[in-house]
Design an enzyme around this catalytic site. Structure first.
Site, mmCIF file in Angstrom:
data_model
loop_
_atom_site.group_PDB
_atom_site.id
_atom_site.type_symbol
_atom_site.label_atom_id
_atom_site.label_comp_id
_atom_site.label_asym_id
_atom_site.label_seq_id
_atom_site.Cartn_x
_atom_site.Cartn_y
_atom_site.Cartn_z
ATOM 1 C CE LYS A 113 31.538 3.767 29.407
ATOM 2 N NZ LYS A 113 31.075 2.392 29.089
HETATM 3 C C1 LIG Z 1 31.930 1.324 28.876
HETATM 4 C C2 LIG Z 1 31.355 -0.035 28.966
HETATM 5 C C3 LIG Z 1 32.172 -1.173 29.137
HETATM 6 C C4 LIG Z 1 33.682 -1.109 29.158
HETATM 7 O O1 LIG Z 1 34.186 -0.462 30.281
HETATM 8 P P1 LIG Z 1 35.728 -0.001 30.326
HETATM 9 O O2 LIG Z 1 35.836 0.830 31.531
HETATM 10 O O3 LIG Z 1 35.948 0.791 29.060
HETATM 11 O O4 LIG Z 1 36.562 -1.227 30.359
HETATM 12 C C5 LIG Z 1 31.553 -2.403 29.290
HETATM 13 N N1 LIG Z 1 30.202 -2.523 29.236
HETATM 14 C C6 LIG Z 1 29.392 -1.455 29.067
HETATM 15 C C7 LIG Z 1 27.925 -1.674 29.009
HETATM 16 C C8 LIG Z 1 29.937 -0.168 28.922
HETATM 17 O O5 LIG Z 1 29.124 0.881 28.748
#
Ligand SMILES: *Cc1c(COP(=O)(O)O)cnc(C)c1O
Length: 471
Positions: A113
């Site tokens: 993220k």
């Molecule tokens: C947010 C997250 C996901 C999922 O991502 P999306 O964009 O919601 O599909 C998967 N793995 C981790 C470690 C995350 O922080």
């Protein structure tokens, strides 16, 4: 470039207007009016670029209300070796059989993220200064989103963050990451309750329009188009590393929850990046795998939502999925509205299995899917460590497990690494009988002084707290 709503609203705002907004006025999600096409010549030109240069080229196709020199400066300052740990920013590592891991988790909070949120922080600061405005971001987190947002916004002018989280329920490492921040503009609020209580508070405060306007309340959730757009860049960067010519295709497997990450892959593919398959990997919360197998999209109730060892994928519905369905239905806003606004509200599900468009999810858009459960994660973490000496986190393990089922000979398969193992230490210990390695800069963070306000699950008290801390 103008943007439209997936539910057919007539407005056509520009990028900077939707940057600071969440949903479109009709409750839909924003998408660009069209996907700019990337030619063979452009791909060749982009091959040689640094990550920051690539980001600038790509973003320029979607943003025409920020002067080019300013956008360039924002990209240069965001994607640095200092912040992301390597010159490549998202290096690939081979894991045998044509499978690669694309490292997206070496930013400040060790989850993918950061890739988008770091850009968002700089875009917010720029645009708020230009408008002479301020923004108070109110959010709810069970871990990764909240910390990524706080590390992106800390010290930024014009922005404050009020982040609620369920008291005592995040991993000790995640708590330490967030609560050790001492910046004046970051406010951690631990709610004595569960994650749903935090989300309810955010909803209640956002629904008080007078308060929302007076205190300039905003969000940074994953439906923000700027986040999605920033994620498109690493699909291109991964492709260039795995291939030598534009005649080659690659596939991606993406550990998925809210469908934000893999939706960026859909955008990259729609722009003409030579992607063969886009594989959606879910955990026990298999809303998306079910859709791609059956054509039925069925939102889960909270009793039906499992708490798993890949918790960032524990979702009851996939908030970004509406964007893909809109494209799948030939960008029919009326039809998308009737599915997401009417049918989901009244029945909790919709069924596209009899719609000719459903077959195109595979044939035209390249989607495939698979599911991984706790025992798969343990086995995959173990296997990857034993054979390649690489420790992967639980979410990435869901991806690697599903990717191995979807290999096509001669087509590189890139798995997106969505977090580092240190964030989910208990499961690594269970799988390997040893704790995960910890990057040096995180040594001893659990012992740092914590800055957090514990409060009951009461929206009125949270409003008062915000009002007292906005000055
Ligand atoms: C947010 C997250 C996901 C999922 O991502 P999306 O964009 O919601 O599909 C998967 N793995 C981790 C470690 C995350 O922080």
């Amino acid at each position: 470039m103008r943007y439209l709503s997936t539910r057919g609203h007539a407005a056509r705002p520009q990028f900077c207007d939707i940057l600071l907004e969440g949903l479109a006025p009709d409750g839909g999600l924003y998408l660009p009016e069209f996907y700019p096409q990337v030619s063979d010549a452009t791909l060749t030109k982009w091959r040689g670029l640094s990550y920051a240069e690539l980001a600038f080229e790509l973003l320029s196709l979607y943003i025409d209300d920020i002067p080019a020199a300013d956008l360039k400066a924002i990209c240069d300052k965001t994607y640095t070796e200092e912040v992301f740990g390597t010159k490549e920013i998202v290096p690939l590592r081979p894991l045998g059989d044509g499978l690669y891991l694309e490292a997206l988790s070496n930013g400040p909070t060790l989850a993918f993220k950061d890739m988008a949120m770091q850009l968002l922080g700089n875009l917010f600061e720029y645009e708020l200064a230009r408008r002479g405005e301020e923004l108070n971001i109110l959010g709810a987190t069970s871990g990764d989103t909240g910390s990524a947002a706080e590390y992106a916004m800390r010290g930024k002018k014009g922005v404050r963050v009020f982040m609620t989280s369920p008291d005592g329920r995040m991993s000790p490492f995640q708590q330490a990451q967030m609560f050790s921040l001492q910046d004046d503009n970051i406010h951690n609020i631990a709610i004595t309750g569960v994650f749903d209580d935090c989300q309810d508070i955010v909803k209640a405060v956002s629904n008080d329009l007078t308060f929302k306007r007076q205190y300039k309340i905003g969000t940074v959730n994953s439906i923000n188009w700027a986040r999605l757009m920033a994620q498109v860049v690493y699909y291109f960067a991964g492709y260039f590393q795995a291939t030598k010519t534009n005649a080659e295709k690659v596939s991606f497997t993406v550990p998925s929850g809210n469908f934000g990450n893999v939706c960026a892959g859909h955008v990259a593919r729609s722009m003409g990046l030579p992607i063969d398959k886009l594989v959606v990997a879910t955990n026990e919360n298999d809303v998306l795998d079910e859709f791609f197998r059956t054509g039925v999209y069925r939102v889960r109730g909270s009793a039906d939502t499992h708490e798993t060892s890949s918790p960032s994928m524990d979702i009851s519905k996939a908030s970004n999925f509406e964007r893909f369905v809109f494209d799948l239905l030939g960008r029919d806003g009326g039809k998308t509205r009737s599915l997401f606004h009417d049918q989901l509200a009244s029945q909790g599900s919709f069924d596209l299995s009899a719609d000719p468009a459903f077959a195109q999810a595979v044939s035209r858009y390249g989607f495939a899917s698979g599911k991984s459960i706790h025992a798969d994660r343990l086995a995959t973490i173990r296997d990857t460590y034993q054979r390649f000496g690489t420790m992967i986190d639980t979410h990435t393990a869901d991806g690697v497990k599903v990717a191995r089922e979807q290999l096509t000979p001669g087509v590189p398969m890139i798995v997106l690494e969505t977090a580092l193992p240190i964030k989910f230490a208990a499961t690594i210990q269970e799988a390997l009988g040893q704790p995960p390695s910890r990057p040096a800069r995180f040594e001893g963070i659990e012992a740092l002084p914590k800055r957090v306000k514990v409060m009951p699950a009461d929206a009125e008290l949270i409003k008062r707290y915000i009002a007292e801390n906005v000055h």
